[in-house]
Write a protein that holds these residues in place. Structure first.
Motif, PDB file in Angstrom:
ATOM      1  N   ASP A 236      61.533 -40.041  39.423  1.00 10.94           N
ATOM      2  CA  ASP A 236      61.396 -40.888  38.243  1.00 10.94           C
ATOM      3  C   ASP A 236      62.667 -40.733  37.410  1.00 10.94           C
ATOM      4  O   ASP A 236      63.664 -40.183  37.880  1.00 10.94           O
ATOM      5  N   ASP A 237      62.662 -41.254  36.196  1.00 14.51           N
ATOM      6  CA  ASP A 237      63.860 -41.113  35.363  1.00 14.51           C
ATOM      7  C   ASP A 237      64.125 -39.661  35.002  1.00 14.51           C
ATOM      8  O   ASP A 237      65.267 -39.270  34.760  1.00 14.51           O
ATOM      9  N   ALA A 238      63.066 -38.881  34.936  1.00 13.00           N
ATOM     10  CA  ALA A 238      63.195 -37.465  34.612  1.00 13.00           C
ATOM     11  C   ALA A 238      61.953 -36.759  35.143  1.00 13.00           C
ATOM     12  O   ALA A 238      60.948 -37.402  35.459  1.00 13.00           O
TER      13      ALA A 238
ATOM     14  N   ASP B 120      67.620 -41.590  29.919  1.00 15.41           N
ATOM     15  CA  ASP B 120      66.528 -41.226  30.837  1.00 15.41           C
ATOM     16  C   ASP B 120      65.332 -40.665  30.069  1.00 15.41           C
ATOM     17  O   ASP B 120      64.186 -40.948  30.403  1.00 15.41           O
TER      18      ASP B 120
ATOM     19  N   ALA C 292      63.490 -43.446  28.535  1.00 13.68           N
ATOM     20  CA  ALA C 292      62.676 -44.162  29.519  1.00 13.68           C
ATOM     21  C   ALA C 292      61.393 -43.406  29.858  1.00 13.68           C
ATOM     22  O   ALA C 292      60.458 -43.991  30.416  1.00 13.68           O
TER      23      ALA C 292
ATOM     24  N   LEU D 255      61.566 -47.769  32.732  1.00 12.96           N
ATOM     25  CA  LEU D 255      62.792 -47.095  33.155  1.00 12.96           C
ATOM     26  C   LEU D 255      63.943 -47.659  32.347  1.00 12.96           C
ATOM     27  O   LEU D 255      63.785 -48.640  31.623  1.00 12.96           O
ATOM     28  N   ASP D 256      65.094 -46.992  32.467  1.00 13.75           N
ATOM     29  CA  ASP D 256      66.267 -47.497  31.759  1.00 13.75           C
ATOM     30  C   ASP D 256      67.198 -48.160  32.760  1.00 13.75           C
ATOM     31  O   ASP D 256      67.189 -47.828  33.943  1.00 13.75           O
TER      32      ASP D 256
END
Lengths: 346, 346
Positions: free
Chosen positions: A38-40, B84, B87, B212-213
């Motif tokens: 995922d993004d993080a 991130d 997001a 998300l970004d």
């Protein structure tokens, strides 16, 4: 974007490579709510504990080169970070890995790096919870490790006082000898597969007054502990533990040359700890419980200097510091430069 | 070590340089028990919240070059990580920074990087809690950011469902246009000083079903969200928000060329979110409360494909994906490769 409008997404290439790298890694574990993908990452820290966080890089041409097995590079990139957590008395939980990859890197090389990284992560039961890959001129791994420690029990560099004993784990100098051409495999392995002293570090939390791990050499790193604690030290060179193989390897060398790898060679990733004399029995019990040799090599004194007393009872001159940016002879060591490190040197 | 036995420790050089770099950074803040200067940082996570962690790198020759002001490089290295966290709906707390520094790097260049990094950290009230410096062939910054989010409220990529609306923050395409020779300063600034949408991300946590970004382009990144959530999407190209300056810059270009920077240009670091229709009023209120434009640009549908409908009502062909390792035209973008990213593409 105008460069490549409306073309099909790439097949294979980067994505497949990242995929294979990622699949090799242990990704689940304690507290991993949401891992890679995922993004993080979302991570649940153990309730009531503090986090411990550190970052370190290994870079091709600086810390390793084509002679190093990729799996050793992957192992070491993680192990040197875990050694920092050991020096804090923390237990490791999670790693994030940023890869720099040159164009044309053989997939087998990356697979080897992943294998070594995964082996070290599994050995210490940590999850790789996130990562990144970027093109770069040389292969590099920048690893961030997160761990946990009970509040107030972290082993800092600054808690020691004059009168405390200086003790070290394990033995010194083999990692440095492992850099020499024709070094025995055991020394090379010591150099390439460092074993962080996590069990001992945790066992000494609450007992030792200060600690750090030895990346740049016993004398130089002890100097950092002394600077942070505002003390000096006297080290008995002959007391510094070395292996029988080390003794055989340096047999016949002039005394100072025989001592140099152990005193200033670096990369042993052993712990140096300060122990108030009254707590030595507890520290020794902790060492026995974790089956880690612990040897008193000196004591902390008033002042600022780290003095090393040689076999003839005379003081040895201080060794050189390691300049992480200049480092004139191309070096394959993993000696580390940490932000703010000079703040401890004043 | 045998290379440099018993020489004096270096004066100036690396240590002074690291010192100056470190001093420029904001080091204290919420939860920093022990910051820069020990083997690792000790951090106190907010009680009852989950951690959010991510790592990203910017590398000279890949993401920036000598034309970029060092302060912009420092800013962007941190900002793309904060994006991130935005997001994920998280609030940022701490950063760890690993620097790769070539021999002979002018001190002013590093000072500029530190200044930009510090400015971005201060703007978002985060502490730089740790770091590392290593020699490297090219200048690079690898930044790990840690933040916090209420358990269960993190915005993942995988929570969306067919029927959800697709909405985006801000405007698109200026960052991409900012790469063109002679681009207006506003576009160049957008490219070099991205503003992570942290306030909006936090406000949408618990409202949006996925987020998300946008680093690699709206269409490609929306494709990641769709793959993770197991849905397809239809985007109305004309609905994608662009600025008046963007319209002027692309005036006269063929329709597809005029749309390309906004649809696939990348580096806008805006958020793409999925919103169940019933929650749109709440999402719009969150956007108003954080003074962030939020525009519905499409909807999620069954299937797997991301389809973009152009101004003439016909579907546009899909844009290219970005190969982080091959990237044939030398690019100065900060498009990112994340470990495991292909797992979301299946």
């Amino acid at each position: 974007m105008a460069r490549r409008p409306y073309r099909a997404a790439p097949k294979g290439g980067e994505f497949a490579l990242i995929d294979r790298f990622t699949r090799a890694l242990p990704q689940g574990g304690e507290g991993v709510v949401l891992g890679i993908g995922d993004d993080a990452a979302v991570l649940r820290a153990p309730a009531g504990e503090d986090l411990v966080a550190t970052v370190d890089a290994v870079v091709e041409g600086v810390h390793f080169d084509a002679r190093h097995a990729p799996a050793d590079v992957g192992w070491k990139a993680l192990a040197v970070n875990l050694s920092d957590l050991a020096a804090m008395g923390a237990r490791p939980l999670w790693a994030l890995v940023a890869l720099g990859v040159p164009l044309g890197t053989p997939e087998a090389r990356l697979a080897g790096v992943a294998r070594g990284l995964a082996a070290c992560a599994r050995r210490h039961r940590i999850a790789v919870a996130g990562g990144n890959v970027s093109r770069a001129a040389e292969l590099s791994l920048t690893v961030t490790v997160l761990g946990a420690v009970e509040p107030g029990r972290a082993l800092t560099r600054s808690g020691a006082a004059a009168g405390d004993l200086v003790a070290v784990s394990g033995t010194f100098g083999e990692a440095s000898l492992g850099l020499r051409p024709g070094a025995p495999p055991a020394f090379t392995r010591r150099q390439r597969r460092p074993a962080p002293r996590l069990a001992l570090g945790r066992a000494l939390a609450g007992i030792a007054s200060a600690a750090l791990d030895v990346s740049d050499g016993l004398v130089q790193d002890l100097g950092h502990l002394c600077a942070a604690s505002g003390v000096g030290a006297i080290v008995d060179a002959v007391a510094v533990p070395v292996s029988g193989a080390y003794r055989r390897a340096v047999a016949g060398a002039p005394p100072e040359d025989a001592l140099a790898p152990a005193l200033t060679g670096g990369e042993d990733y052993e712990l140096v700890v300060a122990i108030p004399p009254a707590r030595l029995p507890e520290a020794e019990a902790a060492a026995r419980a974790t089956r880690t040799p612990l040897t008193v090599v000196g004591r902390l004194v008033r002042g600022r200097a780290v003095r090393v007393v040689g076999p003839d009872g005379r003081e040895l001159p201080l060794p050189a510091g390691h300049d992480h940016l200049r480092a004139p002879p191309p070096s394959l060591t993993s000696r580390r430069g940490r932000l703010g490190s000079t703040r401890r040197r004043r």
